[in-house]
Design a protein around this motif. Sequence first.
Motif, mmCIF file in Angstrom:
data_model
loop_
_atom_site.group_PDB
_atom_site.id
_atom_site.type_symbol
_atom_site.label_atom_id
_atom_site.label_comp_id
_atom_site.label_asym_id
_atom_site.label_seq_id
_atom_site.Cartn_x
_atom_site.Cartn_y
_atom_site.Cartn_z
ATOM 1 N N SER A 17 0.904 -1.033 0.072
ATOM 2 C CA SER A 17 -0.113 -0.087 0.203
ATOM 3 C C SER A 17 0.834 1.432 -0.091
ATOM 4 O O SER A 17 1.877 1.071 0.315
ATOM 5 N N LEU A 18 0.375 2.426 -0.300
ATOM 6 C CA LEU A 18 0.945 3.551 -0.636
ATOM 7 C C LEU A 18 -0.035 4.596 -0.492
ATOM 8 O O LEU A 18 -1.161 4.672 -1.037
ATOM 9 N N ARG A 19 0.212 5.756 0.016
ATOM 10 C CA ARG A 19 -0.762 6.952 0.420
ATOM 11 C C ARG A 19 -0.147 8.217 -0.513
ATOM 12 O O ARG A 19 0.893 8.595 0.282
ATOM 13 N N LEU A 20 -0.822 8.752 -1.686
ATOM 14 C CA LEU A 20 -0.266 9.907 -2.139
ATOM 15 C C LEU A 20 -1.006 11.260 -1.680
ATOM 16 O O LEU A 20 -2.230 11.119 -1.246
ATOM 17 N N SER A 21 -0.417 12.309 -1.452
ATOM 18 C CA SER A 21 -0.922 13.590 -1.129
ATOM 19 C C SER A 21 -0.596 14.641 -1.959
ATOM 20 O O SER A 21 0.430 14.408 -2.648
ATOM 21 N N LYS A 64 -10.700 0.458 -9.559
ATOM 22 C CA LYS A 64 -11.832 0.463 -8.858
ATOM 23 C C LYS A 64 -11.577 -0.838 -7.595
ATOM 24 O O LYS A 64 -11.403 -1.887 -8.018
ATOM 25 N N GLY A 65 -11.899 -0.363 -6.453
ATOM 26 C CA GLY A 65 -12.001 -1.382 -5.403
ATOM 27 C C GLY A 65 -10.708 -1.543 -4.668
ATOM 28 O O GLY A 65 -10.574 -2.165 -3.559
ATOM 29 N N ARG A 66 -9.684 -0.712 -5.294
ATOM 30 C CA ARG A 66 -8.310 -0.840 -4.824
ATOM 31 C C ARG A 66 -7.814 0.511 -4.070
ATOM 32 O O ARG A 66 -6.983 0.566 -3.298
ATOM 33 N N LEU A 85 -1.378 -3.033 -4.441
ATOM 34 C CA LEU A 85 -0.795 -2.584 -5.587
ATOM 35 C C LEU A 85 -0.239 -3.721 -6.560
ATOM 36 O O LEU A 85 0.174 -4.760 -6.169
ATOM 37 N N LYS A 86 -0.287 -3.571 -7.714
ATOM 38 C CA LYS A 86 0.212 -4.292 -8.782
ATOM 39 C C LYS A 86 1.374 -3.598 -9.672
ATOM 40 O O LYS A 86 1.465 -2.466 -9.682
#
Length: 115
Positions: A17-21, A64-66, A85-86
């Motif tokens: 997982s990763l979160r972008l801001s 969508k969904g991810r 993530l893929k």
Amino acid sequence: QVQLVESGGGLVQAGGSLRLSCAASGSIFSINAMGWYRQAPGKQRELVARITSGGSTNYGDSVKGRFTISRDNAKNTVYLQMSSLKPEDTAVYYCKAIVSPWTYWGQGTQVTVSS
């Protein structure tokens, strides 16, 4: 008038997982919509997710969904939470803001997903 600065990109393993801001600054009265687009080498820039001032969201079919887009109006910041993530998600991710009638783009942040 408006500057967009993305952060949070990096290298992550598949399944992670990763979160972008994306933080907006400048002359902001009302941002009509914000979104995330991505562009991989040799490919066109494509929609990842967008959110309107009213809170309505749209997602590209492949995420969508991810992925989940959210917005903090008080901080003039939009987020993109990416999960599961893929390697196909590897791209430069760009933040976009519509301050009618103008459109603004951030500088982009690299996301690399290893297999």
